[in-house]
Design an enzyme around this catalytic site. Structure first.
Site, PDB file in Angstrom:
ATOM      1  N   HIS A   1      -7.061  -7.632  13.130  1.00 44.63           N
ATOM      2  CA  HIS A   1      -6.073  -7.456  12.069  1.00 44.63           C
ATOM      3  C   HIS A   1      -4.858  -8.342  12.321  1.00 44.63           C
ATOM      4  CE1 HIS A   1      -3.291  -4.687   9.593  1.00 44.63           C
ATOM      5  NE2 HIS A   1      -4.117  -5.255   8.753  1.00 44.63           N
TER       6      HIS A   1
ATOM      7  N   HIS B   1      -3.662 -11.987  10.201  1.00 44.31           N
ATOM      8  CA  HIS B   1      -2.329 -12.256   9.664  1.00 44.31           C
ATOM      9  C   HIS B   1      -1.697 -13.504  10.290  1.00 44.31           C
ATOM     10  CE1 HIS B   1      -1.603  -8.904   6.885  1.00 44.31           C
ATOM     11  NE2 HIS B   1      -2.421  -8.225   7.662  1.00 44.31           N
TER      12      HIS B   1
ATOM     13  N   HIS C   1      -9.799  -6.383   3.452  1.00 42.75           N
ATOM     14  CA  HIS C   1      -9.456  -4.965   3.560  1.00 42.75           C
ATOM     15  C   HIS C   1     -10.516  -4.071   2.915  1.00 42.75           C
ATOM     16  CE1 HIS C   1      -5.482  -6.716   4.542  1.00 42.75           C
ATOM     17  NE2 HIS C   1      -5.391  -5.659   5.318  1.00 42.75           N
TER      18      HIS C   1
ATOM     19  N   GLU D   1      -0.222  -7.245  -2.394  1.00 35.23           N
ATOM     20  CA  GLU D   1       0.180  -7.327  -0.996  1.00 35.23           C
ATOM     21  C   GLU D   1       1.683  -7.577  -0.899  1.00 35.23           C
ATOM     22  OE1 GLU D   1      -1.148 -10.678   1.347  1.00 35.23           O
ATOM     23  OE2 GLU D   1      -0.032  -9.975   3.081  1.00 35.23           O
TER      24      GLU D   1
ATOM     25  N   HIS E   1       2.101  -2.937  -1.492  1.00 33.88           N
ATOM     26  CA  HIS E   1       1.381  -2.774  -0.222  1.00 33.88           C
ATOM     27  C   HIS E   1       2.333  -2.754   0.972  1.00 33.88           C
ATOM     28  CE1 HIS E   1      -0.115  -5.038   3.338  1.00 33.88           C
ATOM     29  NE2 HIS E   1      -1.014  -4.078   3.333  1.00 33.88           N
TER      30      HIS E   1
ATOM     31  N   HIS F   1       3.310   0.500   3.586  1.00 30.42           N
ATOM     32  CA  HIS F   1       3.306   0.494   5.055  1.00 30.42           C
ATOM     33  C   HIS F   1       4.664   0.928   5.594  1.00 30.42           C
ATOM     34  CE1 HIS F   1      -0.492  -1.230   6.613  1.00 30.42           C
ATOM     35  NE2 HIS F   1      -0.608  -1.737   5.396  1.00 30.42           N
TER      36      HIS F   1
ATOM     37  N   HIS G   1      -4.801   2.067   2.206  1.00 27.83           N
ATOM     38  CA  HIS G   1      -5.559   0.916   1.719  1.00 27.83           C
ATOM     39  C   HIS G   1      -6.620   1.317   0.710  1.00 27.83           C
ATOM     40  CE1 HIS G   1      -4.079  -2.907   3.204  1.00 27.83           C
ATOM     41  NE2 HIS G   1      -3.546  -2.216   4.203  1.00 27.83           N
TER      42      HIS G   1
END
Lengths: 735, 735
Positions: B225, B229, B254, B364, B379, B383, B419
């Protein structure tokens, strides 16, 4: 150089006490490191007999022998034990768990270990047994029981029990400080590295409870709480637990902490702590301690705001909220009925002398509780259930929170709410007693005419001054990276300018009279400015000092220094300052010992509440009670304690032979009866025959009150003579 | 010995790339230690030019010069920078904070730092700038941006970016393991110390979500993950962010994680993850990560069960729940209307080719979102707000939880719930598209006649086998105590027996044809045993592999190894095993580089779901699509990609020149277009013209399905050839 000092303990037939003293000190060092690591800045090692090694040590013995074969380390060669002690009773507390005296299981285990250590035949045996146990058991459990044993064994008097913050610094200090310290040492060059321990780090100003962080999170305050529980263990041998008026002192010490806490709250414009009476309601206060438990490298778990208590169902604790409610109901029923019953059905009247002592042990759930099955474990289980609120069924395998541990419990705002609830139950009993009578309060022929307070730094009388102070601490013992460090760390705490009480007392009789001078500080107004009634004030009264005075016929001018307080111990006691300690121990080990073993007591720098920048008014109340009614005949004391002629001149302290200052009001006296016959908190522990404090003092010549003002000066002053500014620079680069 | 290797980088005019490689590696080591500490097991130091020192470094330079004056360290003398870069843009992210790519402020700061590092003129300048920034900035911020720059600068290709778990091991490993490691090293004697990294430590079996801990808390899964990124930064220079089909890949990567997670849940008798659709409802799942953030020595905060999201009002994040609801409403409105509008009001139709890509970036909130003001930051803010649920207004000064950090987010069960919500919005769009037509699915003249799976360890075909494996990891780089350690640590993860797919394909035409073979694993039943419809199955389909095949007229027998999967990377890639790495780097630095720079990809050992002890049945679905419709003409490619004659023989991989295996399906290709022209997830990303999978494959000759069974073998097998049992012993005593 080392070889000159080297000796093998066992080979020396003619052992001096100081050799043991050294060995016992080594056992406090690096409590989380294996016992066979070098100690005392790499100078000493323990040599373990074969039976001390465990199966999983395989190969370590040989490795150590090789490594130290020709070294010049001081060796403490330990005796073989007559037989391998059975430590299986401690199996249920693993080395990776945290240890809690509030936990029934842990408390039982600790009781058994204390008994084992107390029963060791002689010093050699005791030392060897300690090393054996330390090598196998949970570090916190061991250090607690080891300290209790050192404090209570007859053959270890004078052995220094170091301040617990030196043994387990992680339980007292924000963890990033340790990273800073390590880095400061790494790059110190020729400088003397200095690290400032952070304070005010647990919450922001948005959290109003943060205003009290300087109190809740003070290092000395939390050390006091730990040390009190060393002096008053709740399990172990009967001899250790069954101290004079233990239950009453449990009540009184906590009651005084609450009085102090509430006074601080008023100074910070907060209402007094609410009792946690309703166990079903959400607990508004959240708390995130941020302390790192080094034993398992995890931060003590935090508590989100507004969580509700739930039934606890963990491997080592099971309690239903309904259990706690039932216990409280039964205790309150006993109070209303005026008696309790032990497990055999025997009835004990809750009278004005022993009632509070019986209740204290019942409510706390010490081993002195006369009927745990019926009255339960209210205080201890409250700690446990709040400490497990974030993970009541242990599904997340989280350790308990800070309130589960007496080394850290006072950090959490909810500690004060829980203890207010506990205290209110005790107060309920006290309120049922008749008000004090004139006879119980008066002291004939004695007239306390004037009182005045003179503060060293201020011209105006009856003014106190508080400020922040920066004091040095020595944390080397508990840090694995500071061997021979010369690291200087300092922390900021509340402090007050030293002051003096001056009294003018007339003795209108023709005889010398002795009295007990009792000094209290009482809030006048609550946080909103509302005047407090005497009935409220008395419950908030802070004991500042208590001492015996000798009053000659005619006018007596008496003086008493703030530092002499019977409640507090000096900062040097709270925290052994490196420089002083070293100087002392080399010059005069005897003095060193005396200076250090009385670690129990409220930190002196917290004697006064913070006050306010513009000044906060308090009542200063002084009463001189009749020593004839106060005096306690200590066992073995030859002179008649009630005979005033025998009492030495002027202000005196019965116990100066042991500690030149002591905190008897909070901690009692070692191996003696509690030195004041009155119920603790007298005269404020019961209702009084007046509506106002003025009304009270007008009735009694032996009482007086004045207005005093505490002004807070918002600046940090250094307690260290020379501040090493170069050192400061180094600490800032250690990000 | 060292002096032979010594060189001063700056003095060498004729620099070799490997010198830089060494210097760049050193920058990954001990990320929390000051830059001037010794690196590479004490062999190397950086020599900083004067301008690199900060005011608070006062004295350090002289101290270092003295300390290393006559040492034999390898020195990397850094260039003076032409001008001091202005790093004030990063002031708001202090060195003591945690860094989050989901946080708007942090994301902007990272974007600026990446830009700065990308713009450095040459390697000398870049290296010096890196050291300068590293000395001043938040360690996590720096390591992220530094890694992104290394991966994206043209002149640093081939520089190894080490697995992030080696740089920041504390973010991946239970913290008591570090204590164990330190002690194991301290008492290793002549033995090779070995430490087992704990697993299954965050919760007990009482917490049903714990059944998935092996997936959520897997080291390789979380590293993937993070690495994804790095390859797909959400801010920085346009060139870096604006990768081919970035938004679509965000969705697909995802979506696949969710499909895999849900399959694992079925194997563990748990229902698939529920979407976190109602932001006002309590979040049932609690989570206590127990990881220690070494930068500030605190455990990542836990989340109690049943907490509710609240408006976030922290210094670096402000968001209302109502904001998030509005953003979701606007995005859903756009989907229902079929178009979005950019900030100038321009209309973009959400078509079947680019629609999902546009939506991916919008949802996102990458810097490619065409209208952040209107469509918001759904998104990322999800988080952030979940990560702050324990302290929404920062009153407790608590850092964000693990879901706030892309290195740790996948550990938390709520990650999958959030998600799923995000994914459902994307799926809503996909569902509005017409079902795939016959023409879009078929491949004329191609008949996939047979498929079979052969597992190395099993006789029976079409059976997979899974088990636990114990693999070694090298954590030396990120640990400050392991210089020259020779410490061996290993961790336990899921693994499967390697297997092979075998296909028989008929090409009934007279020409060579090329096709893309797509292999999916689809759950057949949910956790309760209910049969899934095709419409449900397609959303749970796990892509196992995708590759190009060349089909000659007549029967073609094709084989494909599990290790060749286009989704996964080998464990050696995920985690550089010490021994291998060292051997490689000395023998063949070129190969070493190739082996290591493609760190993005699903860990190969997690290719298959765990299955069940008694076997769990799945559909294995294979489709061969027409390469003519799949092929992508890469810029600069000379041959016509659609011309099958040009395609090399047999199974091939376009990218074998860069990485001999790669995870193009999840990570795309470096500097190239995404290698499959179809929308990602094809053919399961849209509705299909059938009700059941059987119904589908019966309609199309180029598809096939078989029943496969995954059997889990509950035993731990070692991936290390020789297990050092002596080492094991040592670790157990390091309590």
């Amino acid at each position: 150089m080392h070889s000159l000092l080297s000796f093998v303990l066992n080979a020396t037939k003619n052992k001096k006490m100081t050799d043991y003293a050294k060995a016992f000190q080594m056992l406090f060092q690096s409590p989380l490191e294996p016992i066979y690591t070098c100690r005392d800045n790499g100078k000493c090692i323990f040599e373990l007999p074969d039976s001390h090694y465990m199966e999983c040590d395989g190969g370590v013995k040989e490795m150590l022998q090789e490594r130290y074969a020709n070294s010049e380390h001081i060796r403490f060669a330990l005796q073989e034990l007559p037989s391998k002690p059975d430590l299986s009773f401690a199996d249920k507390l693993s080395v990776k768990q945290n240890f809690s005296l509030f936990n029934t299981l842990h408390k039982e285990i600790a009781g058994k270990l204390i008994r084992l250590l107390m029963e060791a035949e002689d010093l050699d045996n005791f030392l060897s047994l300690c090393v054996y146990s330390r090598h196998r058991l949970n570090a916190m459990l061991f250090q607690y029981c080891y300290s209790v044993a050192l404090l209570h064994r007859r053959d270890t008097r004078g052995i220094w029990v170091p301040p617990v913050a030196e043994i387990f610094p992680a339980n007292f200090i924000e963890p990033s400080a340790f990273t800073k310290m390590r880095k400061a040492l790494q790059f110190k060059g020729n400088k003397k590295p200095h690290v400032q321990i952070p304070h005010n780090y647990t919450a922001s100003d948005r959290e109003i409870e943060q205003r009290l962080a300087y109190f809740r999170e003070d290092i000395g305050v939390n050390m006091h709480h730990w040390h009190w529980h060393l002096v008053y263990p709740n399990s172990g041998t009967r001899e250790i637990i069954n101290k004079d008026r233990r239950g009453e002192l449990f009540y009184y010490m906590h009651q005084q902490i609450l009085a102090r806490y509430n006074a601080e709250r008023f100074c910070n414009k907060l209402a007094k702590a609410l009792p946690l009476s309703n166990l079903r309601e959400p607990i508004e206060e959240g708390y995130y301690p941020k302390l790192l438990d080094h034993a398992h490298q995890r931060t003590y778990p935090g508590r989100s705001g507004n969580l509700c208590l739930q039934d606890v169902n963990r491997e080592d604790t099971t309690v239903e909220i309904a259990d706690m409610e039932r216990w409280a109901d039964r205790i309150l029923a006993a109070i209303d009925q005026g008696f309790v019953r032990d497990s055999h059905g025997n009835k004990y009247i809750l009278d004005e002398v022993t009632g509070i002592d019986i209740l204290g042990n019942i409510i706390e759930e010490s081993d002195l509780s006369i009927n745990v099955q019926y009255y339960g474990k209210l205080h201890n289980m409250g700690h446990n259930s709040i400490a497990s609120i974030h993970d009541p069924d242990h599904r997340h395998m989280e350790e308990f929170g800070v309130i589960g541990h007496n080394m850290t419990a006072m950090r959490d705002p909810v500690f004060y709410r829980w203890h207010t609830y506990i205290n209110n139950i005790m107060l309920k009993f006290k309120k049922l007693l008749p008000p004090y009578s004139e006879q119980q309060l008066s002291f004939s022929d004695i007239n306390l005419r004037e009182i005045e307070v003179r503060t060293s730094s201020l011209k105006e009388p009856n003014h106190f001054e508080t400020f922040w102070q920066n004091s040095e601490v020595d944390l080397a013992a508990g840090l694995d990276f500071t061997a021979d460090s010369g690291l200087h760390a300092s922390y900021t705490h509340l402090q007050h300018a030293s002051f003096e009480y001056c009294f003018v007392v007339e003795n209108n009789s023709e005889h010398v009279k002795c009295g007990t001078c009792r000094i209290f500080l009482c809030p006048i107004k609550d946080e909103s400015g509302k005047l407090l009634k005497l009935e409220e004030q008395r419950l908030l009264a802070i004991e500042l000092d208590k001492f015996t005075v000798k009053l000659y016929p005619g006018e007596n001018q008496l003086k008493r220094l703030s530092e002499e307080s019977s409640v507090t111990i000096a900062v040097e006691r709270t925290f052994g300052r490196t420089t002083n300690k070293d100087a002392l121990s080399e010059a005069n080990p005897e003095l060193n010992t005396r200076l250090h073993f009385c670690g129990c007591g409220w930190p002196h720098y917290m004697l006064l509440p913070k006050g306010k920048i513009r000044g906060q008014r308090f009542d200063l109340f002084v009463m001189i009670s009749d020593y004839a009614d106060d005096a306690v005949q200590q066992p073995g004391q030859t002179r008649d304690c009630h005979n005033c002629e025998d009492v030495p001149n002027e202000v005196f302290d019965e116990n100066s032979t042991l500690c030149n200052d002591n905190a008897a009001s909070f901690c009692g006296l070692r191996d003696k009866l509690y030195p004041d016959k009155r119920t603790m908190g007298y005269p404020f522990d019961r209702r009084l025959p007046a509506d106002t404090l003025n009304g009270l003092v007008e009735q009694f010549g032996n009482m007086q009150r004045i207005d005093v003002t505490i002004t807070f000066n918002d600046e940090v002053r250094s307690a260290v003579d020379e501040v090493d500014l170069n050192g400061e620079d180094i600490s800032s680069l250690a990000r």
